[in-house]
Design a protein around this motif. Structure first.
Motif, PDB file in Angstrom:
ATOM      1  N   ASP B 315       0.812  -1.224   0.000  1.00  0.00           N
ATOM      2  CA  ASP B 315       0.000   0.000   0.000  1.00  0.00           C
ATOM      3  C   ASP B 315       0.841   1.269   0.000  1.00  0.00           C
ATOM      4  OD1 ASP B 315      -2.289  -1.435   0.029  1.00  0.00           O
ATOM      5  OD2 ASP B 315      -2.555  -1.365   2.209  1.00  0.00           O
ATOM      6  N   TRP B 316       2.057   1.187   0.470  1.00  0.00           N
ATOM      7  CA  TRP B 316       2.804   2.420   0.708  1.00  0.00           C
ATOM      8  C   TRP B 316       4.017   2.609  -0.208  1.00  0.00           C
ATOM      9  CZ3 TRP B 316       1.569   6.509   3.791  1.00  0.00           C
ATOM     10  CH2 TRP B 316       0.478   6.326   4.644  1.00  0.00           C
ATOM     11  N   LEU B 317       4.499   1.550  -0.814  1.00  0.00           N
ATOM     12  CA  LEU B 317       5.679   1.689  -1.673  1.00  0.00           C
ATOM     13  C   LEU B 317       5.324   1.321  -3.114  1.00  0.00           C
ATOM     14  CD1 LEU B 317       8.449   0.027   0.580  1.00  0.00           C
ATOM     15  CD2 LEU B 317       7.691   2.417   0.546  1.00  0.00           C
ATOM     16  N   SER B 318       5.846   2.100  -4.053  1.00  0.00           N
ATOM     17  CA  SER B 318       5.591   1.784  -5.465  1.00  0.00           C
ATOM     18  C   SER B 318       6.353   0.510  -5.841  1.00  0.00           C
ATOM     19  CB  SER B 318       6.056   2.944  -6.343  1.00  0.00           C
ATOM     20  OG  SER B 318       7.467   3.025  -6.281  1.00  0.00           O
ATOM     21  N   GLU B 319       5.947  -0.082  -6.947  1.00  0.00           N
ATOM     22  CA  GLU B 319       6.618  -1.320  -7.376  1.00  0.00           C
ATOM     23  C   GLU B 319       8.094  -1.077  -7.620  1.00  0.00           C
ATOM     24  OE1 GLU B 319       4.606  -3.136 -10.654  1.00  0.00           O
ATOM     25  OE2 GLU B 319       2.750  -3.360  -9.514  1.00  0.00           O
ATOM     26  N   ASP B 320       8.410   0.106  -8.185  1.00  0.00           N
ATOM     27  CA  ASP B 320       9.823   0.417  -8.475  1.00  0.00           C
ATOM     28  C   ASP B 320      10.645   0.476  -7.184  1.00  0.00           C
ATOM     29  OD1 ASP B 320       9.206   0.537 -11.090  1.00  0.00           O
ATOM     30  OD2 ASP B 320       9.118   2.741 -11.209  1.00  0.00           O
ATOM     31  N   VAL B 321      10.054   1.103  -6.176  1.00  0.00           N
ATOM     32  CA  VAL B 321      10.782   1.216  -4.898  1.00  0.00           C
ATOM     33  C   VAL B 321      10.975  -0.168  -4.282  1.00  0.00           C
ATOM     34  CG1 VAL B 321      10.655   2.091  -2.535  1.00  0.00           C
ATOM     35  CG2 VAL B 321      10.082   3.588  -4.435  1.00  0.00           C
ATOM     36  N   VAL B 322       9.908  -0.966  -4.327  1.00  0.00           N
ATOM     37  CA  VAL B 322      10.003  -2.313  -3.745  1.00  0.00           C
ATOM     38  C   VAL B 322      11.089  -3.105  -4.473  1.00  0.00           C
ATOM     39  CG1 VAL B 322       8.793  -4.495  -3.349  1.00  0.00           C
ATOM     40  CG2 VAL B 322       7.603  -2.333  -3.002  1.00  0.00           C
ATOM     41  N   HIS B 422       0.612   2.655  10.880  1.00  0.00           N
ATOM     42  CA  HIS B 422       1.165   3.525   9.843  1.00  0.00           C
ATOM     43  C   HIS B 422       2.642   3.147   9.744  1.00  0.00           C
ATOM     44  CE1 HIS B 422       2.477   7.146   7.790  1.00  0.00           C
ATOM     45  NE2 HIS B 422       1.211   7.524   7.641  1.00  0.00           N
ATOM     46  N   PRO B 423       3.198   3.125   8.537  1.00  0.00           N
ATOM     47  CA  PRO B 423       4.612   2.746   8.421  1.00  0.00           C
ATOM     48  C   PRO B 423       5.527   3.648   9.247  1.00  0.00           C
ATOM     49  CG  PRO B 423       3.614   2.938   6.247  1.00  0.00           C
ATOM     50  CD  PRO B 423       2.582   3.376   7.229  1.00  0.00           C
ATOM     51  N   GLN B 454      21.359  13.092   9.818  1.00  0.00           N
ATOM     52  CA  GLN B 454      21.657  13.686   8.507  1.00  0.00           C
ATOM     53  C   GLN B 454      21.991  12.534   7.562  1.00  0.00           C
ATOM     54  OE1 GLN B 454      21.298  16.656   7.501  1.00  0.00           O
ATOM     55  NE2 GLN B 454      21.225  17.918   9.370  1.00  0.00           N
ATOM     56  N   GLN B 455      21.138  12.312   6.584  1.00  0.00           N
ATOM     57  CA  GLN B 455      21.349  11.185   5.679  1.00  0.00           C
ATOM     58  C   GLN B 455      21.179  11.640   4.235  1.00  0.00           C
ATOM     59  OE1 GLN B 455      22.232   7.996   6.354  1.00  0.00           O
ATOM     60  NE2 GLN B 455      22.299   8.272   8.580  1.00  0.00           N
ATOM     61  N   GLN B 456      21.534  10.751   3.343  1.00  0.00           N
ATOM     62  CA  GLN B 456      21.401  11.056   1.929  1.00  0.00           C
ATOM     63  C   GLN B 456      20.251  10.217   1.346  1.00  0.00           C
ATOM     64  OE1 GLN B 456      24.824  10.209  -0.661  1.00  0.00           O
ATOM     65  NE2 GLN B 456      24.977  12.428  -0.884  1.00  0.00           N
ATOM     66  N   ALA B 457      19.337  10.894   0.661  1.00  0.00           N
ATOM     67  CA  ALA B 457      18.240  10.177   0.002  1.00  0.00           C
ATOM     68  C   ALA B 457      18.778   9.452  -1.232  1.00  0.00           C
ATOM     69  CB  ALA B 457      17.152  11.168  -0.392  1.00  0.00           C
ATOM     70  N   GLU B 486       8.441   6.482   1.293  1.00  0.00           N
ATOM     71  CA  GLU B 486       9.307   5.785   0.321  1.00  0.00           C
ATOM     72  C   GLU B 486      10.775   6.169   0.528  1.00  0.00           C
ATOM     73  OE1 GLU B 486       7.623   6.556  -3.553  1.00  0.00           O
ATOM     74  OE2 GLU B 486       6.518   4.656  -3.477  1.00  0.00           O
ATOM     75  N   THR B 487      11.005   7.456   0.722  1.00  0.00           N
ATOM     76  CA  THR B 487      12.397   7.900   0.943  1.00  0.00           C
ATOM     77  C   THR B 487      12.964   7.269   2.214  1.00  0.00           C
ATOM     78  OG1 THR B 487      11.807   9.998  -0.073  1.00  0.00           O
ATOM     79  CG2 THR B 487      13.868   9.940   1.158  1.00  0.00           C
ATOM     80  N   LEU B 488      12.154   7.290   3.270  1.00  0.00           N
ATOM     81  CA  LEU B 488      12.615   6.717   4.544  1.00  0.00           C
ATOM     82  C   LEU B 488      12.885   5.222   4.401  1.00  0.00           C
ATOM     83  CD1 LEU B 488      10.166   8.614   6.903  1.00  0.00           C
ATOM     84  CD2 LEU B 488      12.655   8.687   7.099  1.00  0.00           C
ATOM     85  N   ALA B 489      12.007   4.528   3.683  1.00  0.00           N
ATOM     86  CA  ALA B 489      12.173   3.069   3.517  1.00  0.00           C
ATOM     87  C   ALA B 489      13.479   2.763   2.789  1.00  0.00           C
ATOM     88  CB  ALA B 489      10.988   2.497   2.761  1.00  0.00           C
TER      89      ALA B 489
END
Lengths: 341, 618
Positions: B315-322, B422-423, B454-457, B486-489
């Motif tokens: 439900d929360w991540l696009s197929e590309d991200v997964v 919630h994720p 402080q992280q890099q996306a 999605e960014t956090l995941a």
């Protein structure tokens, strides 16, 4: 005996008792607070288990609990000792805020005394009898049977025996409803001094009672056997036989009496520990005794209740020891002679 | 260990006993399943009228008319308003979002808010049950007067009323649910809830009473095996599951619980701060084996390593991200390469760092048996790979301090939490300060996990984790939240601040007979709900789905480790309130919520409130 030495003896005993109480109370106070996790943290974890978010749980716990966990330790300690000196164990801070710990103890103590003390006495008497029997029949199958069974039973933890008993009697063999093994009396009986209630209370004490008896008699039997064997080897027993005294007289007057003497103190101390109940056994049988109270207090970090149970246990152990000393003097004339001397 | 051995032994005894019990087979008749329709309770909003300053949203909640408290007084919106006035007086965080709450009629509540999120909606619609005005009406009125007249909730007037509230000691419980506790029935081993004829849905519920046995797993498993319980939420060990499953009338409900374990490394210690080290450890741990060892079939190995439950991923991540997420399938060769890159050297069978064997302690809570088992197995697996680890047990009550103060080298703790569902809840727990001060890299004091914020996306931009987490929960619209999630995941998957291991699924036993029938089939969408958050059994009980079996005594049996007498108060608002110690379904049978959340339809469904609406101001 002159009065002055008597007062000195009593005075020394009193000072020793007070010192012991102070020491135990102080160590308990510090040990409990050294436990990581205070009442607020514990409650927060429980609330989270009900579906509250972490922040909401923390907020609700802080809101509902009136305890100041950040109060300086010294202040808490001095308050505690001051109250203790007045015989006040304080009020519960978590389980029943504002309720005196002595009231809570009083409510539970009757059930614990009822369930454990009879069982301990029965277990002790069975142990004495079996220990003597094993000693007289040394080397025979009777000795081997008693020794092995006693060793086995004394090494099984009460909690395990409780679980096995519940499952065998209640589930596997389906002999009695599990509900009849739980609690101090049946839910459909109202507490009161009537036959229904008394019969129900007696029926409900059988299961924990059996566990206490089974786990306690073995130790007494093994110690009694060892003591009796030692006495049997004494010269005076041989002399008694040579004088033609009957075996029964020798057993009763020479062997049993001398062999059971060292057990008296141990028994008295174990009676003293009755106050703290058997935490795990009471838990299994959902028996509303002091052990359950202590378990609840530990789980919720109710500092005052935990302290109260430990202090009450200490007092009863000290009392029981004093009674054992007195009994010793009565049972063993030699100690009376030593005191007079 | 002792308890596990005992339970295993007893499970065998019981299995033997049950296998030749002809009566048990007869009880395997499951009866006809009931029906429960899950329908959104949201209705079209009216344009808002005059609102308090700063209000951006108006939530209107309509109570089901005709519901009565067990003392015969009607349940009204004033009862709930009183609860919110108490929350205001107690300075609850919810009031940072609320600007006003009003009862506009006997059955209508209006909430005005400066901001809305899933968490705020949950507080309004689901979390806050209330107590009767017949008991607390005076307090409710006085606090309402203080709030509406602009009093300071931290002021002495409010504090005095709260003192009075705390001191109140009602002698009887009063409830608006279909059941009310019979105070004379509360003993150490059992309590009874009797029918409240005017209570919510009482006419639709066929049971006359609910019997609540005191206890947790140790006390309740024998009751399940002797058909003395119809439902319990107690966690069963794998051996308990074996014994319980052998009974033909028992069905185990297996649904994701949204909680699970993970391995945390204290990143103040080298080489734990190197992501390659953590990635290598993730590649070494056989998560399937670990889940099986710890929880049997109730442990599901984490598949996506996204930092939250696998059940949310679709439900929360696009197929590309997964597709781009590294699943960290077991790969010792890759783990070796990463470790060598991170400066570790294999000396014979032992990995070394800075010339010393890599040895560390894995802390695990001893009173969470699945966590302890998981920790021991992780330790064994890492030792087989060439690390030197050992497990140190701590009481679960010590977790907060241990985590907050970073008093661990590695710790086996939660990697999944799910209230609210919630994720971002798990992501916050794993990446930010969480609740116990999980990760506090910018703190002057203890830094906990000490993983940098402080992280890099993935696209190379610099991001600040707390800001991303705030974006992930802002508002009610999931679309803008999704980008942040999605960014956090992806950051989580690359960095592995925590190494997820398995998710726990429920093994809730429901008994088809001898007392209860009508259970919804296990593929019913209600079971998509999280047992702890919106419990499917309470929904079935309150919805009238469950009914007494033919010839049964009209009772429903469940369990809860409620406060033992006399350690409780009937004051709903007291710290030692009996209600604080009830669990589902007993709590909900006596104090049902306004609404339930349904995961299947992603919507609030009616309970004591029949509908609600949300209007945006301006």
């Amino acid at each position: 005996m002159q009065l002055t030495p008597l007062f000195t003896l009593i005075g020394r005993a009193l000072v020793r008792t007070v010192l012991m109480l102070w020491l135990v109370a102080s160590v308990t106070f510090l040990a409990i607070r050294a436990l990581p996790g205070n009442p607020v943290d514990v409650w927060v974890q429980e609330l989270q288990g009900t579906g509250l978010s972490a922040e909401d749980a923390r907020e609700q716990a802080t809101r509902l609990l009136k305890i100041d966990v950040d109060q300086p330790l010294w202040t808490q300690y001095l308050d505690y000792l001051g109250n203790l000196a007045r015989g006040d164990l304080g009020d519960s801070v978590i389980l029943s805020p504002g309720t005196p710990v002595t009231d809570m103890l009083g409510e539970r103590l009757l059930w614990t005394l009822f369930s454990i003390s009879f069982a301990l006495v029965i277990g002790f008497l069975i142990g004495l009898y079996l220990g003597s029997l094993a000693a007289y029949r040394r080397g025979t199958w009777v000795d081997r049977l008693i020794t092995n069974v006693s060793a086995l039973m004394s090494s099984i933890p009460a909690v395990l025996l409780g679980i096995v008993l519940t499952f065998c009697v209640g589930v596997a063999w389906d002999l009695v409803p599990i509900q009849s093994l739980r609690g101090a009396y049946s839910p459909d009986v109202q507490p009161g001094f009537d036959l229904d209630f008394i019969l129900s209370a007696l029926a409900h004490v059988i299961a924990p009672g059996i566990v206490y008896i089974l786990v306690s008699f073995g130790t007494w039997a093994l110690v009694m056997r060892s003591n009796a064997l030692s006495v049997l080897a004494d010269d005076h027993v041989g002399q008694a036989r040579a004088r033609g005294l009957s075996e029964r007289t020798i057993r009763v007057a020479f062997v049993q009496r001398n062999a059971r003497l060292p057990l008296i103190t141990g028994f008295a101390i174990s009676m003293g520990f009755v106050v703290s109940g058997s935490v795990l056994v009471e838990r299994i049988f959902v028996y509303p005794g002091v052990g359950q109270l202590l378990a609840d207090a530990l789980a919720r970090r109710d500092y005052t209740v935990m302290q109260g149970v430990v202090v009450a246990t200490t007092i009863t152990v000290l009392l029981a020891t004093a009674i054992a000393d007195a009994l010793y003097g009565w049972l063993d004339p030699r100690t009376r002679i030593e005191q007079h001397a | 260990m002792l308890r596990s051995a005992a339970v295993t032994l007893l499970a065998l005894v019981t299995l033997a006993a049950c296998s030749d019990d002809p009566a048990s087979d007869a009880e395997g008749d499951r009866g006809e399943a009931g029906t429960l329709e899950l329908v959104s309770a949201e209705i079209e909003a009216e344009p808002p009228g005059d609102v308090a300053e700063g209000t951006r949203y108006v939530v209107t909640v309509n109570l089901t008319p005709g519901v009565e408290w067990s003392d015969g007084t009607p349940l009204t919106a004033q009862d709930f308003l009183g609860q919110y006035d108490i929350l205001w007086a107690q300075q609850a965080g919810l009031w940072e979002s609320l600007t006003d709450v009003r009862a506009t009629s006997e059955t209508q509540l209006v909430f005005e808010a400066s901001e809305l999120s899933m968490n705020v909606m949950r507080q309004i619609l689901r979390s806050n049950q209330t107590a009767a005005s017949s008991q607390f009406g005076d307090i409710y009125t006085r606090l309402n007067q203080l709030r509406t007249s602009g009093a300071d909730p931290a002021g002495p007037e409010v504090a005095a009323v709260l003192e009075e509230l705390d001191a109140m000691a009602p002698t009887d419980p009063v409830a608006y649910g279909p059941f009310v506790i019979d105070p004379s029935s509360v003993t150490a081993q059992q309590m009874r809830m009797v029918k409240n004829d005017g209570g919510f849905n009482a006419d639709k519920i066929g049971f006359d009473r609910v019997d609540v046995a005191w206890g947790q797993t140790q006390q309740t498993v024998p009751l399940i095996l002797q058909d003395e319980l119809d439902y319990t939420t107690d966690a069963l060990t794998p051996s308990d599951v074996q014994a319980v499953e052998a009974k033909p009338n028992i069905e185990l409900i297996r649904t994701p619980l949204g909680t699970g374990t993970g391995l945390w490394f204290n990143e103040s210690i080298k080489p734990f701060d190197d992501k390659r080290f953590r990635q290598a450890v993730a590649l070494v741990i056989d998560r399937e084996r670990n889940a099986k060892v710890s929880l049997g079939d109730a442990g599901k190995p984490i598949e996506h390593m996204a930092g939250f439950s696998d059940t949310y991923v679709g439900d929360w991540l696009s197929e590309d991200v997964v597709a781009a997420l590294n699943p960290y399938e077991r790969d010792e060769a890759e783990a070796t390469r990463l470790l060598e890159e991170a400066g570790l050297v294999k000396d014979g069978d032992t990995w070394t760092y800075d010339g010393e064997p890599l040895a560390f302690e894995i802390t695990a809570p001893t009173d969470f048996p699945d966590f302890l088992a998981s920790g021991k197995d992780v330790s064994a697996q890492l030792n087989e790979f060439g690390f030197q680890t050992q497990v140190r047990g701590i009481p679960a009550a010590n977790r907060p301090d241990t985590i907050l103060q970073g008093r661990y080298e590695a710790i086996l703790d939660f990697s999944l939490v799910s209230a609210p569902e919630h994720p971002a809840t798990s992501l916050d727990w794993n990446m930010a300060a969480g609740f116990f001060g999980t990760n506090n890299p910018e703190s002057e004091g203890s830094k906990g996990l000490n993983w940098p914020w402080q992280q890099q996306a993935p696209d190379g931009t610099e991001v600040y984790i707390p800001d991303l987490l705030a974006e992930a929960v802002a508002g009610l619209d999931e679309e803008p939240q999704q980008a942040a999630v999605e960014t956090l995941a992806q950051i989580f998957n690359d960095q592995l601040p925590v190494i997820p291991i398995f998710e726990r699924w429920t093994t809730d036993p429901i008994a088809h007979g001898p007392r209860v029938t009508g259970w919804l089939a296990s593929d019913h969408p209600v079971y998509e709900n999280n047992q702890a958050n919106d419990p499917y059994v309470a929904m079935q009980l309150l919805g009238g789905v469950l009914r007494p079996a033919e010839g049964a005594d009209g009772s429903f049996h469940t369990s809860a480790a409620y406060a033992q007498p006399p350690n409780f108060s009937w004051n709903y608002y007291a710290g030692n309130s009996m209600y604080n110690t009830l669990t589902t379904p007993s709590y909900h049978a006596t104090l049902p919520p306004l609404m339930w959340w349904s995961n299947a339809i992603d919507a609030w469904v009616a309970c004591v409130a029949e509908s609600y609406s949300v209007a945006e101001v301006g």
